[in-house]
Write a protein that holds these residues in place. Sequence first.
Motif, PDB file in Angstrom:
ATOM      1  N   CYS A 272       0.837  -1.206   0.000  1.00 37.00           N
ATOM      2  CA  CYS A 272       0.000   0.000   0.000  1.00 37.00           C
ATOM      3  C   CYS A 272       0.867   1.250   0.000  1.00 37.00           C
ATOM      4  N   SER A 273       0.226   2.393  -0.238  1.00 38.43           N
ATOM      5  CA  SER A 273       0.932   3.677  -0.177  1.00 38.43           C
ATOM      6  C   SER A 273       0.997   4.143   1.278  1.00 38.43           C
ATOM      7  N   ARG A 274       1.803   5.176   1.508  1.00 38.58           N
ATOM      8  CA  ARG A 274       2.035   5.620   2.879  1.00 38.58           C
ATOM      9  C   ARG A 274       0.777   6.136   3.586  1.00 38.58           C
TER      10      ARG A 274
ATOM     11  N   GLN B 102       9.727   5.492  -0.497  1.00 41.91           N
ATOM     12  CA  GLN B 102      10.989   6.011   0.005  1.00 41.91           C
ATOM     13  C   GLN B 102      11.145   5.813   1.510  1.00 41.91           C
ATOM     14  N   THR B 103      10.048   5.988   2.255  1.00 39.60           N
ATOM     15  CA  THR B 103      10.145   5.839   3.703  1.00 39.60           C
ATOM     16  C   THR B 103       9.603   4.490   4.159  1.00 39.60           C
ATOM     17  N   GLY B 104       9.249   3.634   3.221  1.00 37.56           N
ATOM     18  CA  GLY B 104       8.797   2.289   3.574  1.00 37.56           C
ATOM     19  C   GLY B 104       9.738   1.275   2.975  1.00 37.56           C
TER      20      GLY B 104
ATOM     21  N   ILE C 285      -3.400   4.724  -6.759  1.00 40.38           N
ATOM     22  CA  ILE C 285      -2.202   5.370  -6.197  1.00 40.38           C
ATOM     23  C   ILE C 285      -1.752   6.428  -7.206  1.00 40.38           C
ATOM     24  N   SER C 286      -1.503   7.655  -6.722  1.00 40.58           N
ATOM     25  CA  SER C 286      -1.215   8.738  -7.661  1.00 40.58           C
ATOM     26  C   SER C 286       0.169   8.620  -8.294  1.00 40.58           C
ATOM     27  N   GLY C 287       1.132   7.992  -7.572  1.00 41.50           N
ATOM     28  CA  GLY C 287       2.481   7.871  -8.115  1.00 41.50           C
ATOM     29  C   GLY C 287       3.360   9.038  -7.729  1.00 41.50           C
TER      30      GLY C 287
ATOM     31  N   ILE D 263       6.458  11.035  -6.170  1.00 41.70           N
ATOM     32  CA  ILE D 263       7.877  10.700  -6.343  1.00 41.70           C
ATOM     33  C   ILE D 263       8.381   9.810  -5.204  1.00 41.70           C
ATOM     34  N   GLN D 264       7.861  10.055  -3.980  1.00 46.44           N
ATOM     35  CA  GLN D 264       8.330   9.246  -2.835  1.00 46.44           C
ATOM     36  C   GLN D 264       7.780   7.827  -2.900  1.00 46.44           C
ATOM     37  N   HIS D 265       6.618   7.663  -3.512  1.00 42.64           N
ATOM     38  CA  HIS D 265       6.082   6.308  -3.679  1.00 42.64           C
ATOM     39  C   HIS D 265       6.894   5.571  -4.751  1.00 42.64           C
TER      40      HIS D 265
END
Lengths: 247, 319
Positions: free
Chosen positions: B231-233, B249-251, B264-266, B268-270
């Motif tokens: 999943c996304s953040r 990026q943070t997962g 999911i929008s996409g 940059i961090q995803h």
Amino acid sequence: MKILVCISKTPDTTAKIAFTDNNTKFSEEGVQHIINPYDEWYALVRAVELKEKDASTIIHLINVGDPSNDAIIRKALAIGGDEAIRVNTTAGDDYYVASQIAEIAKEGQYDLILTGKETIDYNGASVGGMIAEFLQMPFISFATKFDLEGTTATVTREIEGGAEVNEVSLPVVVSCQQGVAEQRIPNMRGIMGARTKPLKVVEPKDVATLTEIQSFDLPAPKQGVKLFAPEQAEDLVKALRDEAKVI
Amino acid sequence: MSVLVFIDQHDGHIKKSSFEAASYAFKIAQQLGTQAEGILIGKTNDDPASLGKYGLKKVYVASDDKYSQFDDGVYTGIIAEAVAQSGANVIVFSNNFNGKAIAPRLSVRLKAGLVTGAVALPDTSNGFVVKKSVFSGKAFANVSVKTDTRVITLNGNAYGVNETEGSAEVVSISPSIAESKVRVKEVNVLKGEVPLSEAEIVVSGGRGLKGPENWNLVTDLAAALGAATACSRPVSDSGWRPHHEHVGQTGLAIAPNLYIAIGISGAIQHLAGVNRSKVIVVINKDPEAPFFKAADYGIVGDAFEVVPKITEAVKKLKG
Ligand SMILES: Cc1cc2nc3c(=O)[nH]c(=O)nc-3n(C[C@H](O)[C@H](O)[C@H](O)COP(=O)(O)OP(=O)(O)OC[C@H]3O[C@@H](n4cnc5c(N)ncnc54)[C@H](O)[C@@H]3O)c2cc1C
């Protein structure tokens, strides 16, 4: 209790990634810098929480870098920490950086050394483990939860498809990620206070790097997306099976 | 001289990523005109000799039960012992949780240059240069290792598994290692499930799915494909899904063969956590969603309509 929090400076997560000098240098043009998110959100905030519970706790921040890092260090001090130490040098490879931090840590006799799980630029995930080895301390990596009871830490670390709960006596090195703490926005008092907190600058010890970046590459651009209409769901699945061969 | 690979386990079985790391080690050994060997620590339900299929000539096994609990300090000691016995000058790990915990320690202990997150075979034509992923998958760095002994961690799904014939010689070792300073109180692994980082297919959902009550869209498709879920953040931050499913990026950074992103929008961090996937499929109702720029296949449409159709088609075509 004395805590050392390792703080690294990284380009903002939305920074454009480009290279100069024949692809040997990261292009700093227009790039904003931030505190490496894992260092800030998790390692530093958890240290601050521990100090809030026990006011006698002393928090030192450490950064290995040149004077251009001072702005980031002050930002971190606005979130918390009693003083900061900057080892005045250009950060070499992970071995070089960890050697410098270990040197400071040895002198400072810290009970707890916290790092982020990795930096978002070089993605090394290696400085914490290296410091632990230099100091012959236990190391718990990829922590998602950190609790302290006296001198015993209970730390949950992420493993493939699960988690492991460890118990360890201080001193220990822990690398932190999501779950350890929640991001905090510094308040006005913190920002004002950070200006007068000590920022000690020390000279590096002489250490040779073991690795060296020769050049950078960018990934090949994507071919472009192949779109299907909503009623062509079956055609998409066929393409994944017959063309992309991934199912 | 040899190339030594750390064989990692999940729930008493050798991880798929270790087959890949062994295949990679074998190829490096061929490049250097030497042989590849392995080190396996703790009790195992698998036959270490079967690692010969990936090119390993010999596997050192430290099977004492006291090693079954992971401790990077103890494991570093055992691996250093195997390095000495094997005469290894290249040591390979998977770039996973255990690999990333041990490799830095071993690098300091052996004073051997470390490259984490390698994505290709080293270039040994002039020195020893390893290409690694940097800037969260947005670029690569070519890193020259200046020491005679080198430690490499290999990104998952960056090289692939090469299976052939063969059987490895199994050598029992019982090194004398200092007591562990870490006490493992509890290990919670998902039994019988493929960990997200090892999954070949991942179906992932974002805020576009509106709420946890709609997650059957994701889990049904995942079940039909034999996929893991992610999943996304914001989804894990809202508690719709557990934290360990958060990619980006943070997962967790993953590199499956197929990543299907739904609603999911996409950002940059995803993308930073999934851009190494071989094939990306995006389902989003907004044709302007940035994710389409990073996708190989896509459908512009309402997930609530489109995803059940995809699931049905998968069942039909696979069944
Ligand atoms: C420092 C930093 C680190 C971050 N780290 C991460 C990270 O690791 N991972 C991560 O994921 N994010 C991360 N983020 C957050 C990231 O910027 C985005 O906010 C986040 O990825 C957005 O999640 P989303 O795509 O699920 O939600 P949204 O951005 O809200 O997107 C939802 C999408 O669903 C679509 N949609 C809505 N309804 C439907 C429907 N019915 N059918 C189909 N599509 C529909 C919309 O068109 C939209 O594109 C980070 C942000 C920062 C600042």
